[in-house]
Design an enzyme around this catalytic site. Structure first.
Site, PDB file in Angstrom:
ATOM      1  CB  SER A 107      -7.814-104.593-166.381  1.00  0.00           C
ATOM      2  OG  SER A 107      -7.454-103.972-165.177  1.00  0.00           O
ATOM      3  CG  ASP A 246      -6.424-105.342-161.211  1.00  0.00           C
ATOM      4  OD1 ASP A 246      -5.249-105.668-160.929  1.00  0.00           O
ATOM      5  OD2 ASP A 246      -6.702-104.576-162.158  1.00  0.00           O
ATOM      6  CG  ASP A 248      -4.179-106.164-165.279  1.00  0.00           C
ATOM      7  OD1 ASP A 248      -4.822-105.732-164.302  1.00  0.00           O
ATOM      8  OD2 ASP A 248      -3.671-105.420-166.137  1.00  0.00           O
ATOM      9  CG  ASP A 250      -3.213-102.735-163.663  1.00  0.00           C
ATOM     10  OD1 ASP A 250      -4.235-103.148-163.073  1.00  0.00           O
ATOM     11  OD2 ASP A 250      -3.250-102.269-164.823  1.00  0.00           O
TER      12      ASP A 250
END
Length: 453
Positions: A107, A246, A248, A250
């Site tokens: 993430s 960000d 990834d 999400d």
């Protein structure tokens, strides 16, 4: 039953340190494959299929190969998408009728970290029972299916295009983004090749930054956790607004035309208020314990129901499912719009903000001013051992602060779920008072830590 490896958002750690090592991830793939094979409702002889995506970290190549090897040994077919946002994997798992989806990502963490997230066939995070079953299987020796029953792997070359079209489909056909100049900061992460086409094909003039991943620069001074570059770029290019994702894809933050940052609470409020004005808000809004009190008050003034969940998007999702509502999120930028997709999706959330902007005829700067956040101070106190938060001196300090706030603020004391820290949060209308009270409570926490060590 306590889980050994799975946290609130999959398995995560520093690459090379247990459990993020090639041998463990291969065994994880095998264990997950075994569990999926036993739990799949497939016709006799059919092999389960798992879709694997990843962000742009250099370690993703290694972990992808390890997962593929483990799943193949368990007799599971794999579909490899290459770099794709986490919510894209959730969508493609459903669209391609896979039995599960896996994302290799840490993430918003730096490139030295990585992790493994799982999705069910419905594009939802795995139930605790499945995670427990995988951990039990991990405790067994790894074997290998006979050659005739090994799984196969293939690349899904059109995965980015499929996801771009899906994102566009969540924006009304009768509207477009013509006339808007938008700066996109992709954090050198998984949205670098899908976010720009989405907004460009909807008609916006797009300026992309943070879109040149090299395996080592994901989230590095870029994206939703480091929005300063985006703020400067919006002002420099005289753009209408900016959007930061960000690593990834999400989480989302946005910047108005003056360079002012809007966090997840403000974006969630803009979406909720827009839907409510059209009579299309299904129920109310779910926030978390960290949601700014100003949003709760603003929603209340519009008679929009609001409830708080524990911190973490999975808990927001649980509360949404419990209430039957469709909209929720966190101030970190995780926003769930369950009438559009099954998980937090930064691109889709940004499109819903732009939908509200288009319908209102207002600028993002004007919409952002409709919710003025209360000053909020968060102090993290590091502890050597777990500190019981019901200690009399801590409860006395909290109650004293609440009396001083006199109903115009809020105090939250909670233990971190991932670090040896106690988080002290105070918010209210008076910034100086909020700062003082937070520091006072933090001092009591430090003193209690000393006494109880």
């Amino acid at each position: 039953m306590t889980k050994q490896y799975f946290g609130t958002d999959g398995i995560r750690g520093r690459v090379g340190d247990a459990p993020i090592t090639p041998d463990f991830v291969m065994r994880l793939g095998y264990a997950a494959g075994r569990v999926l094979a036993l739990n799949s409702h497939l016709s006799a002889g059919a092999r389960p299929t798992v879709l694997i995506g990843k962000d742009t970290r250099i370690s993703g190549y290694m972990l992808e190969a390890a997962l593929e090897a483990g799943l193949t040994a368990a007799g599971v077919d794999t579909l490899l998408t290459g770099p794709m946002p986490t919510p894209a994997v959730a969508y493609l798992t459903r669209a391609l009728r896979a039995q599960a989806g896996i994302v290799i990502t840490a993430s918003h963490n730096p490139f030295e970290d990585n992790g493994i997230k799982f999705f069910s066939s419905a594009g939802l995070k795995l139930d605790d029972t499945i995670e427990h079953a995988i951990e039990l299987e991990l405790a067994q020796p790894m074997a290998c299916m006979p050659s005739a029953k090994l799984g196969k792997a293939r690349r899904i070359d059109d995965a980015p295009g499929r996801y771009v079209e899906f994102c566009k489909s969540t924006f009304p056909n009768h509207l477009d983004l013509r006339g808007l100049k938008i700066v996109l900061d992709c954090a050198h992460g998984a949205t670098y090749h899908v976010a720009p086409p989405v907004f460009h094909e909807l008609g916006a003039e797009v300026i992309a930054i943070g879109n040149k991943p090299n395996g080592l620069n994901i989230n590095l001074d870029a994206g939703s956790t480091h929005p300063q570059s985006l703020q400067a770029a919006v002002v420099e290019h005289k753009a209408d607004l900016g959007i930061a994702f960000d690593g990834d894809g999400d989480r989302v933050m946005m910047v108005d035309g003056t360079g002012n940052l809007l966090d997840g609470d403000q974006l969630l409020y803009i979406i909720a208020s827009g839907l409510h004005s059209k009579g299309e808000l299904q129920g109310g809004v779910v926030g978390t314990l960290m949601t700014n009190l100003a949003m709760e008050h603003a929603l209340s003034s519009q008679k929009i129901p609001f409830v708080r969940a524990k911190v973490g998007d999975r808990y927001v999702l649980e509360q949404l499912n419990k209430t039957g509502w469709r909209l929720g999120g966190e101030n970190s930028g995780h926003i769930l719009t369950l009438d559009k997709t099954t998980s937090g999706d930064a691109i889709i959330a940004a499109l819903q903000v732009l939908h509200a902007l288009k319908l209102s005829g207002k600028t993002l700067e004007t919409l952002g001013k409709e919710l003025v956040l209360y000053p909020q101070v968060l102090i993290n106190v590091t502890t050597k051992n777990k500190l019981e938060l019901n200690l009399p001196q801590l409860q006395t300090a909290v109650k004293k602060a609440e009396v001083e706030l006199n109903g115009a603020g809020r105090v939250l004391l909670r233990a971190s779920g991932t670090e040896p820290k106690v988080r002290v949060m105070v918010e209210g209308e008076d910034a100086k008072l909020v700062q003082k009270l937070a520091e006072d409570i933090a001092a009591v926490v430090k003193q209690a830590e000393t006494i109880n060590t």
